[in-house]
Design a protein around this motif. Structure first.
Motif, PDB file in Angstrom:
ATOM      1  N   HIS A 139       1.502   8.638   6.068  1.00  0.00           N
ATOM      2  CA  HIS A 139       1.433   7.181   5.975  1.00  0.00           C
ATOM      3  C   HIS A 139       0.007   6.679   6.180  1.00  0.00           C
ATOM      4  N   ALA A 140      -0.454   5.867   5.247  1.00  0.00           N
ATOM      5  CA  ALA A 140      -1.735   5.170   5.380  1.00  0.00           C
ATOM      6  C   ALA A 140      -1.418   3.687   5.572  1.00  0.00           C
ATOM      7  N   TYR A 141      -2.274   3.000   6.307  1.00  0.00           N
ATOM      8  CA  TYR A 141      -2.004   1.601   6.647  1.00  0.00           C
ATOM      9  C   TYR A 141      -3.197   0.721   6.305  1.00  0.00           C
ATOM     10  N   ILE A 142      -2.919  -0.411   5.664  1.00  0.00           N
ATOM     11  CA  ILE A 142      -3.972  -1.399   5.470  1.00  0.00           C
ATOM     12  C   ILE A 142      -4.017  -2.291   6.709  1.00  0.00           C
ATOM     13  N   LEU A 183       1.974  10.142  -0.006  1.00  0.00           N
ATOM     14  CA  LEU A 183       1.227   9.262   0.892  1.00  0.00           C
ATOM     15  C   LEU A 183       1.769   7.859   0.668  1.00  0.00           C
ATOM     16  N   VAL A 184       2.315   7.254   1.717  1.00  0.00           N
ATOM     17  CA  VAL A 184       2.902   5.917   1.614  1.00  0.00           C
ATOM     18  C   VAL A 184       1.853   4.876   1.985  1.00  0.00           C
ATOM     19  N   LEU A 185       1.680   3.890   1.117  1.00  0.00           N
ATOM     20  CA  LEU A 185       0.727   2.799   1.360  1.00  0.00           C
ATOM     21  C   LEU A 185       1.405   1.473   1.005  1.00  0.00           C
ATOM     22  N   THR A 186       2.266   1.017   1.907  1.00  0.00           N
ATOM     23  CA  THR A 186       2.938  -0.262   1.698  1.00  0.00           C
ATOM     24  C   THR A 186       2.170  -1.360   2.430  1.00  0.00           C
ATOM     25  N   ASP A 187       2.573  -2.606   2.209  1.00  0.00           N
ATOM     26  CA  ASP A 187       1.950  -3.730   2.903  1.00  0.00           C
ATOM     27  C   ASP A 187       2.224  -3.632   4.404  1.00  0.00           C
ATOM     28  N   VAL A 239       1.105   8.881  -4.462  1.00  0.00           N
ATOM     29  CA  VAL A 239       0.984   7.727  -3.575  1.00  0.00           C
ATOM     30  C   VAL A 239       2.098   6.732  -3.893  1.00  0.00           C
ATOM     31  N   VAL A 240       2.779   6.267  -2.852  1.00  0.00           N
ATOM     32  CA  VAL A 240       3.882   5.317  -3.017  1.00  0.00           C
ATOM     33  C   VAL A 240       3.438   3.933  -2.567  1.00  0.00           C
ATOM     34  N   VAL A 241       3.547   2.950  -3.466  1.00  0.00           N
ATOM     35  CA  VAL A 241       3.262   1.554  -3.143  1.00  0.00           C
ATOM     36  C   VAL A 241       4.494   0.717  -3.488  1.00  0.00           C
ATOM     37  N   GLU A 242       4.443  -0.571  -3.139  1.00  0.00           N
ATOM     38  CA  GLU A 242       5.629  -1.407  -3.345  1.00  0.00           C
ATOM     39  C   GLU A 242       5.808  -1.882  -4.784  1.00  0.00           C
ATOM     40  N   GLY A 243       4.773  -2.452  -5.376  1.00  0.00           N
ATOM     41  CA  GLY A 243       4.954  -3.084  -6.679  1.00  0.00           C
ATOM     42  C   GLY A 243       3.855  -2.785  -7.680  1.00  0.00           C
ATOM     43  N   LYS A 244       4.027  -3.323  -8.900  1.00  0.00           N
ATOM     44  CA  LYS A 244       3.099  -3.010  -9.991  1.00  0.00           C
ATOM     45  C   LYS A 244       1.689  -3.548  -9.737  1.00  0.00           C
ATOM     46  N   LEU A 289      -8.082   5.332   2.744  1.00  0.00           N
ATOM     47  CA  LEU A 289      -7.678   6.562   2.067  1.00  0.00           C
ATOM     48  C   LEU A 289      -8.509   7.782   2.474  1.00  0.00           C
ATOM     49  N   GLU A 290      -9.716   7.553   2.972  1.00  0.00           N
ATOM     50  CA  GLU A 290     -10.644   8.646   3.257  1.00  0.00           C
ATOM     51  C   GLU A 290     -10.077   9.756   4.147  1.00  0.00           C
ATOM     52  N   PRO A 291      -9.396   9.441   5.250  1.00  0.00           N
ATOM     53  CA  PRO A 291      -8.901  10.533   6.101  1.00  0.00           C
ATOM     54  C   PRO A 291      -7.941  11.481   5.385  1.00  0.00           C
ATOM     55  N   PHE A 292      -7.244  10.982   4.383  1.00  0.00           N
ATOM     56  CA  PHE A 292      -6.272  11.807   3.673  1.00  0.00           C
ATOM     57  C   PHE A 292      -6.960  12.658   2.600  1.00  0.00           C
ATOM     58  N   ILE A 293      -8.084  12.169   2.108  1.00  0.00           N
ATOM     59  CA  ILE A 293      -8.860  12.918   1.116  1.00  0.00           C
ATOM     60  C   ILE A 293      -9.637  14.021   1.808  1.00  0.00           C
TER      61      ILE A 293
END
Length: 198
Positions: free
Chosen positions: A82-85, A55-59, A8-13, A118-122
């Motif tokens: 890509h997952a989206y908040i 799976l990309v989950l950025t802001d 999973v790729v996110v932007e920051g720590k 995240l559920e649809p990807f799991i």
């Protein structure tokens, strides 16, 4: 804890820390726009994508979408999802003021929403009968005077960000719902022409 085989790729720590409270997966950060000039990290992300998929989950703000677009160009399309908040106004507790767009980032989203995202990807809920751009045109979500507004309404119903491109929208609806479910969502929007979809 939710388990996921993809990296999973996110932007920051802080996004990584937040996601780590609900997800058992390898999580890597882009360090914001730092990824643009970090050749080692780019090579590592490409290797991860090839080995296990990303799976990309950025802001859901402008910066998040810029990073997504960059990753789309870096990694082959079959190796990235890509997952989206949802777009939610507010600021993270650690910050003195909201972000430029005034939206919560991954680190500020509650646990239940993260699980829903995240559920649809799991569950690998991807439809076998995927929609195409021609289908979107037929049901009035592409290429017509009010298509952008209609897509925006569907985004609200699916808790997706409103600034998605038509390609990103198509990818998201194919992940989150079947053609029949999309037609049902459109029915509350305005009567859709008989498209033969679903």
């Amino acid at each position: 804890m939710i388990s996921l085989n993809k990296a999973v790729v996110v932007e920051g720590k802080f996004d990584k820390q937040r996601l780590g409270t609900v997800l058992d997966a390898y999580i890597i950060t882009t360090d914001g726009f730092g990824i643009f000039n970090d050749n080692e990290k780019k090579a590592f992300i490409k290797a991860l994508a090839k080995k296990q998929g990303l799976l990309v989950l950025t802001d859901s703000d402008r910066a998040g979408f810029k990073i997504r677009a960059y990753l789309r160009g870096l990694v082959p399309s079959e190796q990235i999802e890509h997952a989206y908040i949802p777009e939610r106004p507010g600021k993270e507790r650690r910050k003195s003021k909201p972000s430029k767009d005034g939206l919560l980032g991954v680190e500020g989203i509650d646990e239940d929403t993260l699980r829903t995202v995240l559920e649809p990807f799991i569950c690998a809920r991807k439809s076998t009968a995927e929609l195409t751009k021609a289908d979107l045109y037929d049901i009035g979500l592409l290429g017509q005077a009010d298509s952008a507004n209609r897509r925006s309404e569907i985004c609200k119903k699916l808790s997706l960000p409103s600034r998605m491109s038509s390609n990103a929208f198509l990818e998201a609806v194919n992940t989150l719902c079947s053609p029949k479910e999309l037609l049902s969502l459109c029915a509350g929007d305005k009567p859709a022409p008989d498209s033969g979809v679903g």
